[in-house]
Design an enzyme around this catalytic site. Sequence first.
Site, PDB file in Angstrom:
ATOM      1  N   HIS A  92     115.515   9.486 143.909  1.00  0.00           N
ATOM      2  CA  HIS A  92     115.579  10.645 144.809  1.00  0.00           C
ATOM      3  C   HIS A  92     116.655  11.599 144.333  1.00  0.00           C
ATOM      4  CE1 HIS A  92     119.353   9.593 147.051  1.00  0.00           C
ATOM      5  NE2 HIS A  92     119.016   8.379 146.675  1.00  0.00           N
ATOM      6  N   CYS A  95     115.908   3.343 146.038  1.00  0.00           N
ATOM      7  CA  CYS A  95     117.359   3.401 146.196  1.00  0.00           C
ATOM      8  C   CYS A  95     117.739   2.924 147.590  1.00  0.00           C
ATOM      9  CB  CYS A  95     117.852   4.825 145.969  1.00  0.00           C
ATOM     10  SG  CYS A  95     119.663   4.979 146.015  1.00  0.00           S
ATOM     11  N   ARG A 131     118.802   7.695 153.556  1.00  0.00           N
ATOM     12  CA  ARG A 131     117.925   8.848 153.814  1.00  0.00           C
ATOM     13  C   ARG A 131     116.538   8.687 153.189  1.00  0.00           C
ATOM     14  NH1 ARG A 131     121.721  13.101 151.007  1.00  0.00           N
ATOM     15  NH2 ARG A 131     121.759  11.310 149.562  1.00  0.00           N
ATOM     16  N   ASP A 190     119.814   4.259 149.474  1.00  0.00           N
ATOM     17  CA  ASP A 190     120.234   5.415 150.279  1.00  0.00           C
ATOM     18  C   ASP A 190     119.531   5.406 151.643  1.00  0.00           C
ATOM     19  OD1 ASP A 190     120.274   8.251 151.303  1.00  0.00           O
ATOM     20  OD2 ASP A 190     121.366   8.563 149.423  1.00  0.00           O
ATOM     21  N   CYS A 192     121.029  11.648 144.517  1.00  0.00           N
ATOM     22  CA  CYS A 192     121.394  10.228 144.534  1.00  0.00           C
ATOM     23  C   CYS A 192     122.884  10.048 144.224  1.00  0.00           C
ATOM     24  CB  CYS A 192     120.554   9.475 143.508  1.00  0.00           C
ATOM     25  SG  CYS A 192     120.952   7.721 143.349  1.00  0.00           S
TER      26      CYS A 192
END
Length: 224
Positions: free
Chosen positions: A115, A59, A63, A61, A118
Site C-alpha cells: 500500500h 501489510c 488502515r 498497517d 507504507c
Amino acid sequence: MNEQVSSGTENGGTAATIEGLSTLFERNRRWAAGKTSRDPAFFKRLVGQQRPRYFWIGCADSRVPATEIVDLDPGEMFVHRNVANLALAHDPNFAAALLFAVENLQVEHIIVVGHYGCGGIQAVLSPETSDAIGQWLQPVRALLNEPRASHVCEPDHLCERNVAAQIEALATNPVILRRWREGPSLTLHGWVYGIGDGLLKQVCPARAGPAFHERPSSTTASPP
C-alpha cells in the site's frame, strides 16, 4: 504511553483501560447481531468449514483491512500480515501460513498487497537501524542496490517494486513449485492499495506457473 494508564490500579489506570476496551465488546455484539439478522445461518456455516479461494499477504498497517477492502465475509479469504507485506521463506510464521494455505486450504490465488504510504517503506528510505524493524526490512533495503534502481528511491515506486519482489520470491518457493507441479492451478498476483482512494492496482504480471504467462496490467485490479 499515558502514565495514568500504565501505573495500575493505584491511579485507576486499569479500570480506565478496561472501561475503554468494553466498547470493543459492545461493537462486537452489534456486529454479530447485524450478521445474524441478515443471515441467521452465517456463523453456523463458519463453524463447519473454511474454504477460501484466496490467500492475502498484506501489510500489518491498520488502515488496510484485507477482507473489507475487497468486500468479502469472514471465511472467504485466508490472511497473513506483517510489516511491509514480505513473503520470506525463512520466516517460520509466514512459512506456516503459506504451507497451510496451499496444501490444506488449496487456495487458488495468492495475492501480495502493498500500500502507498507504507511505514515500512518509509523506514527503508530512512537511515538504517539495527533493531528488529531494521533487520526485518533488510530484504526491502536490498532492492535499493539493484542495477538501475535509482527510481525505487521514490516511496511509491519502492512500494511497487517490493510487491513484485515478493511475487518473484514466491515463484521460487518450494511450496509453490510443488503445487505447480502436482496440484490444481494456483496463480500469484501483485497488487498495491491506495489508502487515499480505496482502490487496488495491479503492479506486476500474474504468474500461474514456472513459465508464467502475463496478463495485461490495468489501472485497477481485476477480480481473480
